[in-house]
Write an enzyme that holds these catalytic residues in place. Structure first.
Site, PDB file in Angstrom:
ATOM      1  CG  ASN A  61      28.664  63.712  37.566  1.00 10.76           C
ATOM      2  OD1 ASN A  61      28.204  64.680  38.157  1.00 10.76           O
ATOM      3  ND2 ASN A  61      29.941  63.391  37.630  1.00 10.76           N
ATOM      4  CD  GLU A  63      32.128  59.847  39.449  1.00 11.65           C
ATOM      5  OE1 GLU A  63      32.813  59.526  40.445  1.00 11.65           O
ATOM      6  OE2 GLU A  63      32.517  60.654  38.575  1.00 11.65           O
ATOM      7  CB  ALA A  65      31.673  50.797  43.923  1.00 11.57           C
ATOM      8  CE1 TYR A  67      35.496  53.087  40.513  1.00 10.18           C
ATOM      9  CE2 TYR A  67      37.300  52.833  38.956  1.00 10.18           C
ATOM     10  CZ  TYR A  67      36.861  53.035  40.250  1.00 10.18           C
ATOM     11  OH  TYR A  67      37.761  53.187  41.260  1.00 10.18           O
ATOM     12  CD  GLU A  74      26.030  65.750  29.930  1.00 12.90           C
ATOM     13  OE1 GLU A  74      26.136  64.899  30.843  1.00 12.90           O
ATOM     14  OE2 GLU A  74      26.993  66.387  29.481  1.00 12.90           O
ATOM     15  CB  CYS A 112      30.850  61.909  27.036  1.00 15.67           C
ATOM     16  SG  CYS A 112      29.366  60.965  27.410  1.00 15.67           S
ATOM     17  CB  CYS A 115      25.853  62.665  26.833  1.00 17.33           C
ATOM     18  SG  CYS A 115      25.951  61.948  28.487  1.00 17.33           S
TER      19      CYS A 115
END
Ligand code: THU
Length: 157
Positions: A61, A63, A65, A67, A74, A112, A115
């Site tokens: 993953n 990430e 800023a 978001y 995945e 999730c 994914c």
């Protein structure tokens, strides 16, 4: 009125019960958690996908800023595969997670919804079930297909 059930079968395994190929995939997914960039959630996810050409591609993953611009492990792996190996089928995926304490999660985490939908499309392209391994610290959940993770899926494409 008619009712029907939607079921998924999950096997629970220990690491030493995995085949050598499954262990290799699990090791790479776990290792990929160290390449997660998760300064906001501190939740580190790694994914490893084995393709029909023998390649194993990893993702983690990432990430951001902004978001919603971040990406799950995945999808980072599966879109890389789609771009770089468009002719290879997905055969198996392993996902591993380390929690905010830095340790691998006890209860294996499931991908999730977004994914699941993304992975399902590559499973349909493959024309057969993609084995799913979800790695916890001591336990691994195994499913026969992405479809088992998303049994009532949108498949009209
Ligand atoms: N995450 C994944 O990488 N895969 C999932 O299936 C669920 C969540 C990531 C996104 C975010 O960076 C962090 O985990 C916390 O949600």
């Amino acid at each position: 009125m008619k009712t029907f059930e939607v079921k998924a079968t999950v096997e629970e395994l220990r690491y030493d019960e995995l085949t050598e190929a499954q262990k290799a995939l699990a090791d790479l997914a776990r290792e990929a958690t160290h390449r997660s960039y998760a300064p906001y959630s501190h939740f580190r996810v790694g994914a490893a996908i084995r393709l029909s050409n023998g390649e194993i591609i990893t993702g983690a993953n990432q990430e951001n800023a902004a978001y919603p611009s971040g990406t799950c492990a995945e999808r980072s792996a599966c879109y890389y595969d789609g771009v770089n190996y468009p002719d290879a089928r997905f055969e198996a995926i392993d996902i591993a997670d380390r929690g905010t304490d830095g340790e691998f999660v006890d209860e294996p985490c499931s991908p999730c919804g977004a994914c699941r939908q993304a992975l399902l499309q590559y499973e349909l392209l493959a024309g057969r079930g993609v084995e799913v391994l979800l790695c916890g610290r001591d336990r691994i959940y195994r499913l026969d297909s992405i479809r088992s993770l998303l049994p009532f899926a949108f498949t009209e494409f």
